[in-house]
Design an enzyme around this catalytic site. Structure first.
Site, PDB file in Angstrom:
ATOM      1  N   GLU A  49      53.913  45.402  15.488  1.00  0.00           N
ATOM      2  CA  GLU A  49      54.728  46.535  15.922  1.00  0.00           C
ATOM      3  C   GLU A  49      55.071  47.372  14.695  1.00  0.00           C
ATOM      4  O   GLU A  49      55.516  46.832  13.679  1.00  0.00           O
ATOM      5  CB  GLU A  49      56.037  46.064  16.558  1.00  0.00           C
ATOM      6  CG  GLU A  49      55.955  45.663  18.002  1.00  0.00           C
ATOM      7  CD  GLU A  49      57.338  45.355  18.552  1.00  0.00           C
ATOM      8  OE1 GLU A  49      58.313  46.028  18.141  1.00  0.00           O
ATOM      9  OE2 GLU A  49      57.458  44.434  19.361  1.00  0.00           O
ATOM     10  N   ASP A  60      68.609  49.188  17.801  1.00  0.00           N
ATOM     11  CA  ASP A  60      68.470  48.473  16.542  1.00  0.00           C
ATOM     12  C   ASP A  60      69.806  48.253  15.851  1.00  0.00           C
ATOM     13  O   ASP A  60      70.682  49.107  15.846  1.00  0.00           O
ATOM     14  CB  ASP A  60      67.520  49.234  15.618  1.00  0.00           C
ATOM     15  CG  ASP A  60      66.101  49.254  16.164  1.00  0.00           C
ATOM     16  OD1 ASP A  60      65.613  48.172  16.497  1.00  0.00           O
ATOM     17  OD2 ASP A  60      65.506  50.341  16.273  1.00  0.00           O
TER      18      ASP A  60
END
Length: 263
Positions: A49, A60
């Site tokens: 990724e 995040d």
């Protein structure tokens, strides 16, 4: 639904008895980030990724936020990350999947963004803030150029919606192991086992658990609950600390060894 190249590759490895490992790298973090991608692929990753930095990465936690800010302050843009990915074509033998946010896709237009990724050799995309019932502006453009769209499922996802996600996700199903943002955890969340079991009971597509998987031992534990794991913050922290391609490879190799120890 037609099985795409990512899903086919991961299915073949899973069916051969391998547990899957997907590390996450922030695109544009340091000048050697493309070498990091190469290194982790060679160290035992089954896909990689690559995050395209965004100013408001809602999924995040602090580590990846810090890395994204550092990359953005250095002048990294989606275009420079995609250009870097294009330079990896032929060097990396596993699928590359980008992870970013819908604003970066919809601003230039889904068709243009999808085409640029496909031209760069990207195999799939994760858009964590684009829910399954809002895919219509993205999915046709992705399908047109052969990009597989990986969808996320959270511990709070109800069963009926989980079935829709499993049906529409391509490449693999991203099972969120714990509630909250990405980040390292001292222990694997108690929700991980239930998430893995629910997804495995819902689909035969590859199921990978991510968010909060931080160590080789945790990766091995999570891999017993699904087909494999995604590890992001623990790797990104090491890169922020200066690990570079060699250090990234050592860490990913340790994750690979931990996962393989359960077989």
């Amino acid at each position: 639904m037609t099985v795409g190249p990512i899903e086919a590759a991961l299915r073949a490895k899973r069916n051969g008895g391998r547990k899957l490992l997907v590390p996450y790298v922030v695109g544009g973090l340091n000048d050697d980030w493309t070498d990091v991608v190469r290194a982790v692929a060679e160290a035992g990753a089954d896909a990689v990724e690559v995050g395209i930095p965004f100013s408001d990465p809602m999924m995040d936690g602090p580590t990846i936020q810090k890395a994204s800010v550092q990359a953005l302050q250095a002048g990294i843009t989606p275009e420079t990350v995609i250009d870097g990915l294009a330079g990896l074509t032929g060097d990396v033998s596993v699928p590359i999947v980008t992870m970013t946010y819908a604003n970066l896709v919809l601003h230039p237009g889904a068709e243009q963004f999808a085409s640029r990724l496909a031209d760069a050799g990207v195999a799939g995309v994760i858009l964590p803030d684009l829910p399954v019932d809002e895919l219509d502006d993205w999915a046709p453009s992705a399908a047109k150029v052969g990009l597989e769209t990986v969808l996320l499922a959270a511990p709070t996802t109800p069963d009926d919606r989980l079935a829709v996600i499993c049906e529409r996700s391509e490449g693999w199903i991203y099972g969120v192991a714990t509630l909250g943002a990405t980040g390292e955890r001292a222990a694997l969340a108690s929700t991980a086992a239930a998430m893995g079991a629910r997804l495995k009971g819902c689909t035969d597509k590859p199921v990978l658990l991510g968010v909060g998987v931080s160590t080789p031992a945790q990766a091995a534990q999570a891999a017993t609950m699904a087909d494999g794991v995604i590890v992001g913050s623990a790797l990104v922290r090491r890169l922020l600390e200066g690990a570079g391609p060699e250090g990234a490879a050592v860490f990913v190799a340790s994750l690979r060894s931990g996962i393989d120890s359960i077989l």
